[in-house]
Design a protein around this motif. Structure first.
Motif, PDB file in Angstrom:
ATOM      1  N   ARG A  70      25.211  37.052  79.870  1.00  0.00           N
ATOM      2  CA  ARG A  70      23.753  37.036  79.692  1.00  0.00           C
ATOM      3  C   ARG A  70      23.173  38.326  80.249  1.00  0.00           C
ATOM      4  O   ARG A  70      23.583  38.799  81.305  1.00  0.00           O
ATOM      5  CB  ARG A  70      23.172  35.829  80.431  1.00  0.00           C
ATOM      6  CG  ARG A  70      21.684  35.727  80.432  1.00  0.00           C
ATOM      7  CD  ARG A  70      21.275  34.542  81.342  1.00  0.00           C
ATOM      8  NE  ARG A  70      19.851  34.405  81.446  1.00  0.00           N
ATOM      9  CZ  ARG A  70      19.083  35.064  82.321  1.00  0.00           C
ATOM     10  NH1 ARG A  70      19.627  35.896  83.181  1.00  0.00           N
ATOM     11  NH2 ARG A  70      17.792  34.872  82.343  1.00  0.00           N
ATOM     12  N   LEU A  71      22.209  38.893  79.540  1.00  0.00           N
ATOM     13  CA  LEU A  71      21.559  40.116  80.026  1.00  0.00           C
ATOM     14  C   LEU A  71      20.781  39.836  81.297  1.00  0.00           C
ATOM     15  O   LEU A  71      20.203  38.767  81.463  1.00  0.00           O
ATOM     16  CB  LEU A  71      20.608  40.667  78.967  1.00  0.00           C
ATOM     17  CG  LEU A  71      21.245  41.235  77.703  1.00  0.00           C
ATOM     18  CD1 LEU A  71      20.155  41.637  76.707  1.00  0.00           C
ATOM     19  CD2 LEU A  71      22.135  42.417  78.029  1.00  0.00           C
ATOM     20  N   ASP A  72      20.749  40.811  82.182  1.00  0.00           N
ATOM     21  CA  ASP A  72      19.997  40.726  83.427  1.00  0.00           C
ATOM     22  C   ASP A  72      18.562  41.185  83.162  1.00  0.00           C
ATOM     23  O   ASP A  72      18.342  42.273  82.614  1.00  0.00           O
ATOM     24  CB  ASP A  72      20.664  41.616  84.475  1.00  0.00           C
ATOM     25  CG  ASP A  72      19.835  41.723  85.731  1.00  0.00           C
ATOM     26  OD1 ASP A  72      19.728  40.711  86.453  1.00  0.00           O
ATOM     27  OD2 ASP A  72      19.288  42.814  85.978  1.00  0.00           O
ATOM     28  N   GLY A  73      17.580  40.376  83.548  1.00  0.00           N
ATOM     29  CA  GLY A  73      16.177  40.685  83.309  1.00  0.00           C
ATOM     30  C   GLY A  73      15.727  41.991  83.920  1.00  0.00           C
ATOM     31  O   GLY A  73      14.993  42.772  83.298  1.00  0.00           O
ATOM     32  N   GLY A  74      16.156  42.275  85.137  1.00  0.00           N
ATOM     33  CA  GLY A  74      15.799  43.526  85.792  1.00  0.00           C
ATOM     34  C   GLY A  74      16.333  44.735  85.032  1.00  0.00           C
ATOM     35  O   GLY A  74      15.641  45.746  84.867  1.00  0.00           O
ATOM     36  N   HIS A  75      17.561  44.623  84.552  1.00  0.00           N
ATOM     37  CA  HIS A  75      18.158  45.718  83.792  1.00  0.00           C
ATOM     38  C   HIS A  75      17.413  45.927  82.474  1.00  0.00           C
ATOM     39  O   HIS A  75      17.168  47.069  82.070  1.00  0.00           O
ATOM     40  CB  HIS A  75      19.648  45.452  83.543  1.00  0.00           C
ATOM     41  CG  HIS A  75      20.337  46.568  82.834  1.00  0.00           C
ATOM     42  ND1 HIS A  75      20.622  47.768  83.436  1.00  0.00           N
ATOM     43  CD2 HIS A  75      20.753  46.665  81.551  1.00  0.00           C
ATOM     44  CE1 HIS A  75      21.212  48.566  82.554  1.00  0.00           C
ATOM     45  NE2 HIS A  75      21.294  47.912  81.410  1.00  0.00           N
TER      46      HIS A  75
END
Length: 167
Positions: A70-75
């Motif tokens: 899952r993609l990291d929101g901060g990134h």
């Protein structure tokens, strides 16, 4: 869609043939959202590339990192900031500027402006916009309705037409 909805979107929730996606919000309520044909084409192309890249490996999230997680929101936000500087949305050294979430606000305002310009009954249509945005109550949508010159102008024209310049 909210950034959290995009990050949590599951492969099983995107139906490219039917042209809709199922989003689950923070309180675990889900809604179907229709997709424009152009959006559907881009999502299907992305899904094909993702599936080729991870051939033989199962991925659960629709948007994934190069590791299949899952993609990291901060990134994602930092990448958006970097890209927005590259295309001129933000100054090179600006610490403030457009956020991903601002696109939801802009969509809501532009929808209202379009309805006003088409002389549609905005009050009757507002629940449609609220549903599309995933809000449980119409009052939750008011937060998105930032006053813009375009919106004030469209609403003002509606008032002038209604009251015939009596104001």
């Amino acid at each position: 869609m909210r950034i959290s909805e995009a990050l949590n979107l599951q492969v099983k929730d995107v139906d490219g043939r039917e042209g809709c996606s199922r989003f689950t919000d923070e309180v675990r309520q889900s809604r179907l959202v229709p997709l424009h044909a152009s959006t559907r084409r881009v999502l299907l192309a992305y899904a094909k590339r993702r599936d080729r890249y991870f051939a033989g490996k199962s991925v659960s999230h629709f948007f994934v990192s190069s590791r299949g997680t899952r993609l990291d929101g901060g990134h994602v936000r930092r990448t958006f900031y970097k890209l927005s500087r590259q295309i001129g949305l933000r100054a090179a050294s600006a610490s403030h500027g457009p956020r991903l979430h601002d696109f939801r606000h802009r969509f809501a305002v532009e929808t209202l402006v379009r309805w006003y310009r088409k002389d549609e009954d905005v009050a009757r249509r507002l629940p449609i916009l609220s549903t599309y945005l995933g809000h449980a109550h119409v009052t939750d949508t008011y937060w998105y309705l930032t006053s813009t010159p375009e919106l004030r102008g469209a609403a003002g024209k509606r008032m002038e037409k209604r009251w015939g310049g009596v104001l």
